[in-house]
Write a protein that holds these residues in place. Structure first.
Motif, PDB file in Angstrom:
ATOM      1  N   UNK A 116       0.868  -1.169   0.000  1.00 46.53           N
ATOM      2  CA  UNK A 116       0.000   0.000   0.000  1.00 46.53           C
ATOM      3  C   UNK A 116       0.915   1.233   0.000  1.00 46.53           C
ATOM      4  N   UNK A 117       0.346   2.400   0.049  1.00 47.88           N
ATOM      5  CA  UNK A 117       1.071   3.670   0.112  1.00 47.88           C
ATOM      6  C   UNK A 117       1.870   3.921  -1.171  1.00 47.88           C
ATOM      7  N   UNK A 118       2.683   4.959  -1.132  1.00 41.62           N
ATOM      8  CA  UNK A 118       3.485   5.385  -2.280  1.00 41.62           C
ATOM      9  C   UNK A 118       4.952   5.416  -1.890  1.00 41.62           C
ATOM     10  N   UNK A 119       5.822   5.114  -2.845  1.00 40.75           N
ATOM     11  CA  UNK A 119       7.249   5.226  -2.615  1.00 40.75           C
ATOM     12  C   UNK A 119       7.735   6.640  -2.884  1.00 40.75           C
ATOM     13  N   UNK A 135       2.529  13.098   3.563  1.00 38.72           N
ATOM     14  CA  UNK A 135       3.817  12.952   4.219  1.00 38.72           C
ATOM     15  C   UNK A 135       4.274  11.514   4.321  1.00 38.72           C
ATOM     16  N   UNK A 136       5.470  11.351   4.871  1.00 39.50           N
ATOM     17  CA  UNK A 136       6.093  10.043   5.028  1.00 39.50           C
ATOM     18  C   UNK A 136       5.464   9.322   6.225  1.00 39.50           C
ATOM     19  N   UNK A 137       5.121   8.054   6.035  1.00 41.52           N
ATOM     20  CA  UNK A 137       4.534   7.252   7.103  1.00 41.52           C
ATOM     21  C   UNK A 137       5.469   6.152   7.587  1.00 41.52           C
ATOM     22  N   UNK A 138       6.451   5.789   6.794  1.00 45.04           N
ATOM     23  CA  UNK A 138       7.379   4.735   7.203  1.00 45.04           C
ATOM     24  C   UNK A 138       8.669   4.859   6.418  1.00 45.04           C
ATOM     25  N   UNK A 139       9.752   4.389   7.025  1.00 47.33           N
ATOM     26  CA  UNK A 139      11.039   4.287   6.353  1.00 47.33           C
ATOM     27  C   UNK A 139      11.411   2.815   6.280  1.00 47.33           C
ATOM     28  N   UNK A 190       6.467  -3.296  11.567  1.00 45.83           N
ATOM     29  CA  UNK A 190       6.453  -1.847  11.348  1.00 45.83           C
ATOM     30  C   UNK A 190       5.718  -1.437  10.071  1.00 45.83           C
ATOM     31  N   UNK A 191       5.819  -2.259   9.026  1.00 46.31           N
ATOM     32  CA  UNK A 191       5.100  -1.948   7.788  1.00 46.31           C
ATOM     33  C   UNK A 191       3.601  -2.110   7.970  1.00 46.31           C
ATOM     34  N   UNK A 192       3.183  -3.132   8.726  1.00 46.95           N
ATOM     35  CA  UNK A 192       1.758  -3.319   9.003  1.00 46.95           C
ATOM     36  C   UNK A 192       1.221  -2.171   9.850  1.00 46.95           C
ATOM     37  N   UNK A 193       1.986  -1.771  10.851  1.00 51.92           N
ATOM     38  CA  UNK A 193       1.544  -0.679  11.729  1.00 51.92           C
ATOM     39  C   UNK A 193       1.366   0.621  10.950  1.00 51.92           C
ATOM     40  N   UNK A 194       2.252   0.873   9.985  1.00 53.30           N
ATOM     41  CA  UNK A 194       2.180   2.100   9.181  1.00 53.30           C
ATOM     42  C   UNK A 194       1.149   2.017   8.065  1.00 53.30           C
ATOM     43  N   UNK A 195       0.564   0.843   7.854  1.00 53.01           N
ATOM     44  CA  UNK A 195      -0.373   0.687   6.751  1.00 53.01           C
ATOM     45  C   UNK A 195       0.306   0.568   5.402  1.00 53.01           C
TER      46      UNK A 195
END
Length: 219
Positions: A116-119, A135-139, A190-195
Motif C-alpha cells: 500500500x502507500x506510495x514510494x 507525508x512520510x509514514x514509514x522508512x 512496522x510496515x503493518x503498523x504504518x499501513x
C-alpha cells in the motif's frame, strides 16, 4: 487444543474494509475484511481487537508475539483471549510463525504481501520513504523496500523473495530465499503498523506466477 505458542510472531491476515454499522450512530456490528475473494466479518469485538493488536506497536519495541498480544488483550479486559486466538488461527484471520527456516518458508508460501502507500525515494539514512501525499509514514530498509516494491505482482511472499534473489547483478552473492524471508518477517510489523502493507492468502497457480515475477524483475 494446546495453548498457542507464545513465542511465535503473530500477524493479521486480510485487507481491512472498515466497520459495518447496523444503524446510524450505533456501534459497529462487525469489522469487515477480505481474504482472497472471501469476505470475512469479525462480529466478536475480541476478535477485532486481537486482529488490530497483531499489527504490532508493542510497547518498548518488543516483538509482536502471540504472548505479547495475549498480554495486551488481558490488560484491556478481554476474557478468554487464548481461546479467541486459537479460533482466529484456525479461521486464517491470524497467522503465527516462529523464526525458523522451515516454518518461515511454509508461512511465506501460504501468504502474500500486498503493498500500500506510495514510494517517495531514498533518504539520507539509506532507507526509502513510503507514505501518502500528506507525508512520510514509514522508512523501509533498502532491501526490504525492494521486496515491498515488487510484492504486488507475486503470488506469495516466497515468490517475491525467490525472484529478488535471482534478479541480483551477475556475480553478486545470492542469499538463500529463506534468509530473505526471515529478514522480511523481522521488518513486517512496522510496515503493518504504518499501513504500508497487508497480508493476504497466496494466489493459486504459483509456478506460473513465479515465472511472471522473475521475468518482471529480470527485465
Amino acid at each position: 487444543m494446546s495453548d498457542p505458542d507464545r513465542a511465535a510472531l503473530l500477524f493479521p491476515v486480510g485487507q481491512p474494509l472498515g466497520e459495518l454499522h447496523a444503524r446510524p450512530g450505533g456501534g459497529p456490528s462487525c469489522h469487515r475484511l477480505r481474504i482472497g475473494r472471501r469476505p470475512v466479518h469479525l462480529t466478536d469485538p475480541a476478535e477485532a481487537l486481537l486482529w488490530q493488536l497483531a499489527h504490532g506497536g508493542v510497547p518498548g519495541g518488543a516483538p509482536c508475539t502471540a504472548g505479547a498480544v495475549l498480554d495486551r488483550a488481558a490488560a484491556l479486559g478481554v476474557a478468554g483471549a487464548a481461546d479467541v486466538l486459537r479460533t482466529m488461527l484456525r479461521s486464517g484471520t491470524l497467522a503465527a510463525v516462529r523464526l525458523e527456516p522451515a516454518e518461515a518458508a511454509a508461512f511465506a508460501r501460504r501468504l502474500r504481501m500486498c503493498p500500500m502507500l506510495l514510494g517517495f525515494g531514498p533518504l539520507p539514512s539509506g532507507g526509502v520513504a513510503v507514505g501518502l501525499a500528506g507525508g512520510v509514514l514509514a522508512e523501509l530498509p533498502a532491501p526490504i523496500h525492494e521486496l515491498w516494491r515488487w510484492a504486488g505482482i507475486a503470488g506469495s511472499i516466497w515468490e517475491v523473495c525467490a525472484a529478488l534473489g535471482l534478479a541480483l547483478p551477475a556475480g553478486a552473492a545470492r542469499p538463500p530465499t529463506e534468509s530473505l524471508v526471515l529478514a522480511l518477517l523481522g521488518d513486517l510489523h512496522p510496515m503493518l503498523t504504518a499501513g504500508a502493507v497487508y497480508l493476504d492468502a497466496a494466489l493459486t497457480m504459483e509456478t506460473h506466477t513465479t515465472t511472471n515475477t522473475q521475468q518482471s524483475l529480470l527485465s
